[in-house]
Scaffold this motif. Structure first.
Motif, mmCIF file in Angstrom:
data_model
loop_
_atom_site.group_PDB
_atom_site.id
_atom_site.type_symbol
_atom_site.label_atom_id
_atom_site.label_comp_id
_atom_site.label_asym_id
_atom_site.label_seq_id
_atom_site.Cartn_x
_atom_site.Cartn_y
_atom_site.Cartn_z
ATOM 1 N N MET A 1 0.855 -1.178 0.000
ATOM 2 C CA MET A 1 0.000 0.000 0.000
ATOM 3 C C MET A 1 0.895 1.233 0.000
ATOM 4 O O MET A 1 1.926 1.256 0.648
ATOM 5 C CB MET A 1 -0.925 -0.018 1.219
ATOM 6 N N ALA A 2 0.458 2.269 -0.677
ATOM 7 C CA ALA A 2 1.231 3.514 -0.733
ATOM 8 C C ALA A 2 1.263 4.163 0.648
ATOM 9 O O ALA A 2 0.525 3.793 1.552
ATOM 10 C CB ALA A 2 0.603 4.466 -1.755
ATOM 11 N N ASP A 3 2.107 5.150 0.797
ATOM 12 C CA ASP A 3 2.243 5.875 2.054
ATOM 13 C C ASP A 3 0.884 6.375 2.525
ATOM 14 O O ASP A 3 0.219 7.142 1.836
ATOM 15 C CB ASP A 3 3.205 7.040 1.853
ATOM 16 N N LEU A 4 0.458 5.947 3.703
ATOM 17 C CA LEU A 4 -0.858 6.297 4.226
ATOM 18 C C LEU A 4 -0.958 7.763 4.634
ATOM 19 O O LEU A 4 -2.039 8.277 4.790
ATOM 20 C CB LEU A 4 -1.193 5.423 5.431
ATOM 21 N N TYR A 5 0.178 8.419 4.834
ATOM 22 C CA TYR A 5 0.150 9.772 5.349
ATOM 23 C C TYR A 5 0.458 10.819 4.297
ATOM 24 O O TYR A 5 0.578 11.981 4.610
ATOM 25 C CB TYR A 5 1.136 9.899 6.524
ATOM 26 N N ASP A 6 0.602 10.412 3.043
ATOM 27 C CA ASP A 6 0.929 11.351 1.977
ATOM 28 C C ASP A 6 -0.355 12.002 1.465
ATOM 29 O O ASP A 6 -0.992 11.512 0.542
ATOM 30 C CB ASP A 6 1.676 10.636 0.851
ATOM 31 N N LEU A 7 -0.757 13.081 2.106
ATOM 32 C CA LEU A 7 -1.996 13.762 1.714
ATOM 33 C C LEU A 7 -1.905 14.358 0.318
ATOM 34 O O LEU A 7 -2.910 14.484 -0.368
ATOM 35 C CB LEU A 7 -2.347 14.839 2.745
ATOM 36 N N ASN A 8 -0.700 14.710 -0.118
ATOM 37 C CA ASN A 8 -0.530 15.199 -1.481
ATOM 38 C C ASN A 8 -0.889 14.115 -2.496
ATOM 39 O O ASN A 8 -1.502 14.398 -3.523
ATOM 40 C CB ASN A 8 0.900 15.694 -1.723
ATOM 41 N N ALA A 9 -0.531 12.873 -2.220
ATOM 42 C CA ALA A 9 -0.859 11.767 -3.117
ATOM 43 C C ALA A 9 -2.371 11.538 -3.148
ATOM 44 O O ALA A 9 -2.941 11.265 -4.206
ATOM 45 C CB ALA A 9 -0.119 10.500 -2.698
ATOM 46 N N VAL A 10 -3.029 11.647 -2.006
ATOM 47 C CA VAL A 10 -4.490 11.517 -1.955
ATOM 48 C C VAL A 10 -5.136 12.624 -2.790
ATOM 49 O O VAL A 10 -6.001 12.372 -3.623
ATOM 50 C CB VAL A 10 -4.998 11.559 -0.491
ATOM 51 N N ARG A 11 -4.679 13.851 -2.586
ATOM 52 C CA ARG A 11 -5.203 14.982 -3.362
ATOM 53 C C ARG A 11 -4.961 14.779 -4.855
ATOM 54 O O ARG A 11 -5.859 14.964 -5.670
ATOM 55 C CB ARG A 11 -4.551 16.280 -2.903
ATOM 56 N N ASP A 12 -3.750 14.358 -5.222
ATOM 57 C CA ASP A 12 -3.423 14.152 -6.626
ATOM 58 C C ASP A 12 -4.302 13.083 -7.258
ATOM 59 O O ASP A 12 -4.697 13.186 -8.422
ATOM 60 C CB ASP A 12 -1.944 13.784 -6.785
ATOM 61 N N SER A 13 -4.631 12.054 -6.490
ATOM 62 C CA SER A 13 -5.515 10.999 -6.983
ATOM 63 C C SER A 13 -6.904 11.560 -7.301
ATOM 64 O O SER A 13 -7.488 11.258 -8.336
ATOM 65 C CB SER A 13 -5.619 9.881 -5.946
ATOM 66 N N PHE A 14 -7.436 12.395 -6.400
ATOM 67 C CA PHE A 14 -8.732 13.037 -6.651
ATOM 68 C C PHE A 14 -8.658 13.921 -7.885
ATOM 69 O O PHE A 14 -9.528 13.872 -8.759
ATOM 70 C CB PHE A 14 -9.173 13.867 -5.446
ATOM 71 N N PHE A 15 -7.619 14.750 -7.979
ATOM 72 C CA PHE A 15 -7.480 15.667 -9.115
ATOM 73 C C PHE A 15 -7.404 14.914 -10.436
ATOM 74 O O PHE A 15 -8.040 15.301 -11.425
ATOM 75 C CB PHE A 15 -6.240 16.545 -8.960
ATOM 76 N N ALA A 16 -6.628 13.828 -10.475
ATOM 77 C CA ALA A 16 -6.479 13.059 -11.719
ATOM 78 C C ALA A 16 -7.823 12.494 -12.171
ATOM 79 O O ALA A 16 -8.183 12.574 -13.350
ATOM 80 C CB ALA A 16 -5.459 11.939 -11.529
ATOM 81 N N SER A 17 -8.597 11.934 -11.241
ATOM 82 C CA SER A 17 -9.907 11.392 -11.594
ATOM 83 C C SER A 17 -10.863 12.490 -12.039
ATOM 84 O O SER A 17 -11.616 12.326 -12.988
ATOM 85 C CB SER A 17 -10.510 10.649 -10.403
ATOM 86 N N GLN A 18 -10.835 13.624 -11.345
ATOM 87 C CA GLN A 18 -11.754 14.712 -11.685
ATOM 88 C C GLN A 18 -11.422 15.315 -13.038
ATOM 89 O O GLN A 18 -12.327 15.714 -13.782
ATOM 90 C CB GLN A 18 -11.736 15.765 -10.583
ATOM 91 N N ARG A 19 -10.136 15.372 -13.406
ATOM 92 C CA ARG A 19 -9.774 15.868 -14.738
ATOM 93 C C ARG A 19 -10.289 14.937 -15.825
ATOM 94 O O ARG A 19 -10.610 15.366 -16.918
ATOM 95 C CB ARG A 19 -8.262 16.035 -14.857
#
Length: 188
Positions: free
Chosen positions: A1-19
């Protein structure tokens, strides 16, 4: 599993899907999950025996009243009957329109946004208190609200769907008024 505390990665995942206008990422490692404690996690959705809830990646958004009304006006011009108009009486806001079915019966209805979804109320004729017509059989509450869906509150997500479902409902109620079952539900 990816780093659980990387909030930037969580945000980037949302942004990629929304784009991509997608509710879910295309790469499993970009999926966001929430565990039973409310902790946000990024990864494949498997962590020992802990059940995880998959998070849809759609945009967190709500239209303001002005934007919602502008969108409703566009829909009304293109999809609702020409007789439709917006009623802005406090407590009774919504799009009023009439439909005449193939049986020649006219139904006047009002579709309005209740804060989370669109409801339709039957204004005319007054069918909610006709003794031989029951709520379940007509999908009409005693308040005059039409049951448009099985979702909580019986509403639908947009004005176009509210209008189209109400038109089909009117035709179905014509059959009920003629002594038949509502024809558009397989279990009736």
């Amino acid at each position: 599993m990816a780093d659980l505390y990387d909030l930037n990665a969580v945000r980037d995942s949302f942004f990629a899907s929304q784009r991509r206008s997608s509710e879910a990422p295309t790469v499993p490692d970009e999926q966001v999950y929430v565990d039973r404690t409310g902790r946000v996690r990024l990864g494949t959705g498997t962590e020992r025996d802990a059940p995880l809830s998959k998070v849809p990646h759609g945009t967190f958004a709500a239209l303001g009243k002005a934007e919602r009304l502008a969108e409703e006006r566009r829909v009304a011009r293109r999809k609702l009957p020409e007789n439709a108009y917006y009623e802005d009486t406090p407590g009774a806001e919504g799009w009023v329109y009439s439909i005449t079915t193939e049986f020649g019966n006219t139904y006047v209805m009002c579709a309005g946004f209740n804060g989370t979804q669109y409801d339709v109320r039957l204004l005319e004729p007054a069918l909610e208190d006709v003794p031989k017509l029951d709520q379940h059989g007509t999908h009409l509450y005693h308040s005059g609200k039409i049951c448009l869906s099985s979702s909580l509150g019986s509403g639908v997500p947009d004005l176009e769907t509210a209008y189209s479902r109400s038109a089909v409902w009117a035709l179905g109620v014509d059959f009920v008024r003629l002594g038949h079952s509502f024809p558009f539900n397989y279990n009736q």
